[in-house]
Design an enzyme around this catalytic site. Structure first.
Site, mmCIF file in Angstrom:
data_model
loop_
_atom_site.group_PDB
_atom_site.id
_atom_site.type_symbol
_atom_site.label_atom_id
_atom_site.label_comp_id
_atom_site.label_asym_id
_atom_site.label_seq_id
_atom_site.Cartn_x
_atom_site.Cartn_y
_atom_site.Cartn_z
ATOM 1 N N SER A 1 0.836 -1.210 0.000
ATOM 2 C CA SER A 1 0.000 0.000 0.000
ATOM 3 C C SER A 1 0.869 1.257 0.000
ATOM 4 O O SER A 1 0.576 2.228 -0.689
ATOM 5 C CB SER A 1 -0.956 0.003 1.191
ATOM 6 O OG SER A 1 -0.235 -0.099 2.404
ATOM 7 N N ALA B 1 3.889 1.486 -1.239
ATOM 8 C CA ALA B 1 4.546 1.603 -2.545
ATOM 9 C C ALA B 1 3.590 2.188 -3.573
ATOM 10 O O ALA B 1 3.972 3.031 -4.392
ATOM 11 C CB ALA B 1 5.058 0.243 -2.999
ATOM 12 N N ASP C 1 7.001 2.133 6.647
ATOM 13 C CA ASP C 1 6.875 1.671 5.257
ATOM 14 C C ASP C 1 7.020 2.822 4.265
ATOM 15 O O ASP C 1 7.813 2.758 3.326
ATOM 16 C CB ASP C 1 5.506 0.997 5.035
ATOM 17 C CG ASP C 1 5.427 -0.370 5.692
ATOM 18 O OD1 ASP C 1 6.324 -0.689 6.490
ATOM 19 O OD2 ASP C 1 4.467 -1.112 5.406
HETATM 20 C C1 MEV Z 1 4.333 -3.559 9.383
HETATM 21 O O1 MEV Z 1 5.060 -3.649 8.166
HETATM 22 C C2 MEV Z 1 5.252 -3.168 10.493
HETATM 23 C C3 MEV Z 1 4.581 -2.997 11.852
HETATM 24 O O2 MEV Z 1 5.632 -2.639 12.758
HETATM 25 C C4 MEV Z 1 3.503 -1.954 11.838
HETATM 26 C C5 MEV Z 1 4.047 -0.546 11.595
HETATM 27 O O3 MEV Z 1 5.238 -0.302 11.803
HETATM 28 O O4 MEV Z 1 3.226 0.310 11.228
HETATM 29 C C6 MEV Z 1 3.991 -4.300 12.329
#
Ligand code: MEV
Length: 328
Positions: free
Chosen positions: A118, A120, A161
């Site tokens: 999402s 990306a 992310d």
């Molecule tokens: C999700 O890719 C990573 C988590 O740490 C959630 C986040 O950082 O928003 C689980």
């Protein structure tokens, strides 16, 4: 190509209109604890990308085509509470005009697999529209816009992310602090194996929150233990001692198991990788499905790929972080 041709089903040809892409990502270490203020390290996976194309048209509306999820809609207004609508509104606000034409998004990044699909898509769309409307945005600004979209998708994302994907560099991330892209002293050869199980990041993050509320001191201790692992990994990466990172990844996996976010298939893939000669392996991302990340010497790649597929991995990608664009 005219807008009428586009409306009649022409898809943008190579070279026509504007094009942008964004990589997938994998969390090398620190997931979940990062939501509670501890550091995490995430790295881009350059070979698996989301792509956005924009063909300008006449009029005042944008047709948004998402063939991977069989969605087509027109903005404004677009669907209520849609992450891409958040981006369209923000881009239009900054540019002082709406993008009009056709926006097409395709992604090779598996959805709900911990690879930042999402984020990306959000970064690719922000990049292509910024380019088309003549907005010059820094990676930090692109990351900020994608973060607003991520909130619609994930509820309470940490922001890791969108940051690693917008910067396309290894990133040291602490929630609420300026993210720090950093240099690796030696290339980091990774495999990413997809379990085939899709899990909602939002649900896993919420489950961890409930458990943390029920047993705060136990979870705080687990998050602290993860933070020590992450700090040590960074020191080793900066010193070029890549192989020694392996056991720390295994330790991070064990801590994630204790948090209750692993899955028998993920445990099996980690075990398989270690038996087939990997230096280290762990689940990557929210857990309950998604991926494992494997650190292994490049010469062991083919053997590992075969072993992981035989153990049930639906797809295996390889990447070397720190080569070329990741580490200019
Ligand atoms: C999700 O890719 C990573 C988590 O740490 C959630 C986040 O950082 O928003 C689980």
């Amino acid at each position: 190509m005219t807008f009428e041709e586009v409306r009649q089903g022409w898809s943008p040809r190579r070279g026509e209109g504007y094009h942008a892409s964004a990589p997938g990502k994998v969390i090398l270490c620190g997931e979940h604890a990062v939501v509670y203020g501890r550091p995490a390290i995430a790295v881009p996976v350059r070979h698996v990308r989301a792509r956005a194309s924009f063909v300008p048209g006449v009029g005042d509306t944008l047709q948004v085509e998402l063939p991977d999820v069989n969605e087509t809609w027109v903005w404004p207004p677009g669907p209520a509470s849609h992450p891409l609508v958040v981006i369209l509104e923000e881009i239009a606000r900054r540019a002082g005009r709406r993008p009009a034409g056709v926006l097409t998004v395709r992604s090779a990044i598996p959805v709900a697999a911990g690879m930042g699909s999402s984020a990306a898509v959000a970064v690719a769309v922000t990049r292509v529209l910024a380019q088309a409307l003549g907005l010059s945005l820094t990676p930090e600004e692109i990351s900020g816009i994608a973060f607003e979209a991520e909130k619609v998708t994930h509820g309470t994302p940490s922001g890791v992310d969108n940051t690693v994907i917008a910067f396309e560099r290894p990133v040291w991330f602490v929630r609420g602090e300026r993210p720090k892209p950093f240099r690796l002293s030696a290339p980091l050869p990774l495999l990413v194996a997809f379990s085939g199980i899709r899990a909602s990041t939002r649900e896993v993050v919420m489950a961890v929150r409930r458990r943390w509320e029920e047993a705060p001191s136990r979870y705080e201790a687990l998050f602290d233990a993860v933070a020590s692992v992450v700090r040590e990994v960074r020191c080793l990466l900066e010193a070029g001692r890549v192989r020694e990172v392996g056991p720390l990844l295994v330790e991070n996996h064990r801590l994630l198991q204790e948090m209750g976010v692993s899955h028998p298939v993920l445990d099996r893939l980690v075990e398989t990788a270690l038996q087939a000669g990997a230096w280290g392996a762990k689940l990557a991302g929210a857990g309950w499905g998604g991926n494992v990340v494997v650190l292994a010497p490049e010469e062991a790649r083919d053997r590992l790929r075969g072993a992981l597929r035989a153990a049930g991995a639906q797809a295996v990608w390889t990447t070397v972080v720190g080569e070329v664009a990741d580490n200019p």
